[in-house]
Design a protein around this motif. Structure first.
Motif, mmCIF file in Angstrom:
data_model
loop_
_atom_site.group_PDB
_atom_site.id
_atom_site.type_symbol
_atom_site.label_atom_id
_atom_site.label_comp_id
_atom_site.label_asym_id
_atom_site.label_seq_id
_atom_site.Cartn_x
_atom_site.Cartn_y
_atom_site.Cartn_z
ATOM 1 N N LYS A 98 0.174 -18.841 -8.438
ATOM 2 C CA LYS A 98 -0.689 -17.885 -8.135
ATOM 3 C C LYS A 98 0.149 -16.578 -7.463
ATOM 4 C CE LYS A 98 -3.816 -21.545 -6.299
ATOM 5 N NZ LYS A 98 -4.902 -21.702 -7.386
ATOM 6 N N THR A 99 -0.466 -15.443 -7.270
ATOM 7 C CA THR A 99 -0.008 -14.264 -7.180
ATOM 8 C C THR A 99 0.146 -14.045 -5.534
ATOM 9 O OG1 THR A 99 -0.511 -13.169 -8.990
ATOM 10 C CG2 THR A 99 0.144 -11.837 -7.322
ATOM 11 N N PHE A 100 1.147 -13.810 -5.033
ATOM 12 C CA PHE A 100 1.199 -13.506 -3.479
ATOM 13 C C PHE A 100 1.101 -12.119 -3.294
ATOM 14 C CE2 PHE A 100 4.531 -12.464 0.086
ATOM 15 C CZ PHE A 100 3.626 -12.769 1.146
ATOM 16 N N CYS A 101 0.135 -11.690 -2.261
ATOM 17 C CA CYS A 101 -0.063 -10.204 -2.012
ATOM 18 C C CYS A 101 -0.381 -10.158 -0.475
ATOM 19 C CB CYS A 101 -1.166 -9.506 -2.896
ATOM 20 S SG CYS A 101 -0.800 -9.452 -4.561
ATOM 21 N N PRO A 102 0.580 -10.264 0.279
ATOM 22 C CA PRO A 102 0.358 -10.053 1.667
ATOM 23 C C PRO A 102 -0.838 -9.039 2.038
ATOM 24 C CG PRO A 102 2.178 -8.991 1.285
ATOM 25 C CD PRO A 102 1.813 -9.484 0.133
ATOM 26 N N HIS A 103 -1.788 -9.580 2.663
ATOM 27 C CA HIS A 103 -3.025 -8.734 3.439
ATOM 28 C C HIS A 103 -2.400 -8.066 4.624
ATOM 29 C CE1 HIS A 103 -6.258 -8.003 6.243
ATOM 30 N NE2 HIS A 103 -6.859 -7.591 4.997
ATOM 31 N N TYR A 104 -2.924 -6.853 4.891
ATOM 32 C CA TYR A 104 -2.620 -6.172 5.957
ATOM 33 C C TYR A 104 -3.595 -4.765 6.158
ATOM 34 C CZ TYR A 104 -0.368 -4.705 10.224
ATOM 35 O OH TYR A 104 -0.056 -4.248 11.451
ATOM 36 N N LEU A 105 -3.872 -4.750 7.339
ATOM 37 C CA LEU A 105 -4.751 -3.372 7.866
ATOM 38 C C LEU A 105 -4.570 -3.405 9.190
ATOM 39 C CD1 LEU A 105 -6.801 -1.509 6.434
ATOM 40 C CD2 LEU A 105 -8.508 -2.774 7.732
ATOM 41 N N GLY A 106 -3.379 -2.451 9.653
ATOM 42 C CA GLY A 106 -3.409 -2.446 11.224
ATOM 43 C C GLY A 106 -2.273 -1.244 11.046
ATOM 44 N N GLY A 107 -1.353 -1.283 12.465
ATOM 45 C CA GLY A 107 -0.395 -0.406 12.404
ATOM 46 C C GLY A 107 0.862 -0.579 11.624
ATOM 47 N N GLY A 108 1.808 0.263 11.819
ATOM 48 C CA GLY A 108 2.904 0.313 11.082
ATOM 49 C C GLY A 108 3.999 -0.630 11.110
ATOM 50 N N ILE A 109 3.975 -1.368 12.145
ATOM 51 C CA ILE A 109 5.102 -2.309 12.412
ATOM 52 C C ILE A 109 4.829 -3.650 11.554
ATOM 53 C CG2 ILE A 109 6.413 -3.855 14.010
ATOM 54 C CD1 ILE A 109 6.032 -1.467 16.158
ATOM 55 N N GLY A 110 3.462 -4.191 11.672
ATOM 56 C CA GLY A 110 3.217 -5.255 10.826
ATOM 57 C C GLY A 110 3.326 -4.975 9.561
ATOM 58 N N LEU A 111 2.817 -3.549 9.177
ATOM 59 C CA LEU A 111 2.740 -3.283 7.636
ATOM 60 C C LEU A 111 4.394 -3.091 7.205
ATOM 61 C CD1 LEU A 111 1.789 -2.208 5.122
ATOM 62 C CD2 LEU A 111 1.849 0.194 6.004
ATOM 63 N N LEU A 112 5.253 -3.025 8.143
ATOM 64 C CA LEU A 112 6.700 -2.902 7.561
ATOM 65 C C LEU A 112 7.077 -4.392 7.580
ATOM 66 C CD1 LEU A 112 9.375 -1.528 6.825
ATOM 67 C CD2 LEU A 112 9.728 -1.217 9.349
ATOM 68 N N GLY A 113 6.622 -5.382 8.227
ATOM 69 C CA GLY A 113 6.998 -6.639 8.390
ATOM 70 C C GLY A 113 6.467 -7.462 7.092
ATOM 71 N N SER A 114 5.193 -7.052 6.778
ATOM 72 C CA SER A 114 4.786 -7.453 5.345
ATOM 73 C C SER A 114 5.410 -7.041 4.237
ATOM 74 C CB SER A 114 3.455 -7.130 5.164
ATOM 75 O OG SER A 114 2.361 -7.517 6.313
ATOM 76 N N ALA A 115 6.078 -5.833 4.125
ATOM 77 C CA ALA A 115 6.921 -5.423 2.991
ATOM 78 C C ALA A 115 8.173 -6.182 3.232
ATOM 79 C CB ALA A 115 7.108 -3.937 3.369
ATOM 80 N N HIS A 116 8.702 -6.346 4.252
ATOM 81 C CA HIS A 116 9.755 -7.207 4.149
ATOM 82 C C HIS A 116 9.574 -8.791 3.569
ATOM 83 C CE1 HIS A 116 13.192 -4.848 6.209
ATOM 84 N NE2 HIS A 116 12.258 -4.220 6.593
ATOM 85 N N LEU A 117 8.508 -9.257 3.952
ATOM 86 C CA LEU A 117 8.341 -10.634 3.516
ATOM 87 C C LEU A 117 8.332 -10.680 2.096
ATOM 88 C CD1 LEU A 117 7.507 -13.525 3.786
ATOM 89 C CD2 LEU A 117 4.977 -12.752 4.411
#
Length: 374
Positions: free
Chosen positions: A297-316
């Motif tokens: 399956k395709t892994f696409c991290p969900h995110y809708l919040g502030g910048g730090i969690g978004l940046l962490g999702s990018a690193h994942l």
């Protein structure tokens, strides 16, 4: 530095940014954008930053910040740790009964996830490695897509994000067939042959979804996200899969290892979207992301919040790899834009993370002091 470290302090900071135009979903509106940022400092003065999901209910951000500061932090401060995963397990197992007693497994999981991300940032900084490399990544370039496109002014929003470097879009639907189809037609015309997805936010019954599926087929959607409630029986999800011409996506509202194992063992979902700030942090979601890819399956991290969690999702996403996209909200939010580091620079639908240790970004909260709510 050794791998083991002791925690000197943990502190959550809560903010709210007022919106001129609310963010709209099929189940409600967000009149402001909250963010709960978490700073962890170890005995050597090394710090790490994380973020806790806090979008709903409206007063939920302050509650989660207090959970971090008053309930969870005392359980880790002064403790020697070998890894972030050790802290994640300590906090999770140590608060299970309390979470059941107050009927709040979600807020506890979200608060623990934010601490976990901060500890991974700290751990990577101690190792002097970018987090994406610590997670095993081979390339720092990842694809992104613009999400959160509201039904009102959808075409204008889409045109604006394409000017900012995006080439892939996701529209919020579930607002009536006429509105949804008009907006999808407009976005397909704007994005051309680029990626277009749609998110119903659990807004339909299975019969409503089955009625809409043939009408959605003409838009060549990369995926249809959460067409029905996540807790509906699996046979309803299987009926949708049998009728759908596009992949079905979900994951942001799955909050257990067992829940993810169930969807990975069947062919219903083509796209799986865990949210590291909502459940599991990196300690659970990094392994889960590998399992998603192994399942085909395709892994696409969900995110809708502030910048730090978004940046962490990018690193994942960069750390695990695969052919998925990072979700980047298109709506106005300085709590995201000022703190997402490299994610703010989108070129031809991609971003490139740097080689700086940890998340590669240390936030300066002084610029958002006026928005602090706790």
């Amino acid at each position: 530095m050794t791998d083991s470290f002791s925690i000197r302090s943990i502190e959550a900071f809560c903010y709210r940014y007022p919106l001129a135009t609310p963010v709209v979903t099929s189940f409600g509106k967000m009149p402001n954008r909250p963010a709960v940022f978490i700073r962890v400092v170890d005995e050597d003065g090394v710090e790490g930053w994380g973020e806790t999901w806090s979008n709903f209910p409206a007063p939920g951000a302050e509650h989660r910040a207090r959970l971090v500061n008053e309930v969870l932090a005392p359980g880790l401060v002064g403790r020697k740790l070998e890894s972030p995963a050790q802290a994640f397990q300590t906090l999770t197992s140590g608060t299970e009964v309390l979470a059941l007693q107050c009927g709040e497994p979600g807020p506890f999981a979200q608060a623990i996830s934010g601490i976990d991300l901060a500890l991974w940032d700290l751990f990577a900084r101690r190792r002097r490695l970018p987090l994406w490399r610590l997670l095993g990544g081979q390339s720092s370039r990842i694809k992104v897509y613009a999400s959160g496109i509201n039904p009102g002014g959808a075409a204008q929003t889409a045109e604006a994000v394409l000017k900012r470097g995006h080439v892939a879009l996701k529209l919020k639907i579930g607002f009536g067939a006429e509105t949804d189809l008009v907006n999808l037609a407009a976005l397909r015309a704007i994005v051309g042959a680029g990626m277009l997805a749609a998110d119903a936010n659990q807004g339909w019954s299975v019969d409503q979804a089955l009625t809409m599926l043939p009408r959605l087929a003409e838009f060549d959607l990369r995926w249809l996200e959460e067409p029905i409630r996540v807790d509906r029986p699996r046979d309803e999800w299987r009926r949708l899969r049998e009728s759908a011409k596009m992949p079905i996506a979900a994951g942001e509202n799955i909050s257990s290892v067992a829940g993810f194992r169930e969807v990975l063992a069947e062919e219903v979902l083509g796209v799986v979207q865990p949210d590291i700030a909502k459940w599991g942090g990196l300690s659970a979601c990094a392994e889960l992301a590998c399992d998603i890819l192994k399942s085909g399956k395709t892994f696409c991290p969900h995110y809708l919040g502030g910048g730090i969690g978004l940046l962490g999702s990018a690193h994942l996403l960069a750390g695990i790899g695969g052919d998925g996209w990072l979700e980047v909200d298109a709506n106005d939010n300085p709590l995201r834009d000022l703190f997402c580091g490299a994610v703010a620079d989108v070129t031809d639908g991609t971003i490139i993370l740097g080689e700086e240790p940890g998340l590669g970004f240390t936030p300066d909260l002084s610029g958002i002091a006026d928005y602090r709510s706790l």
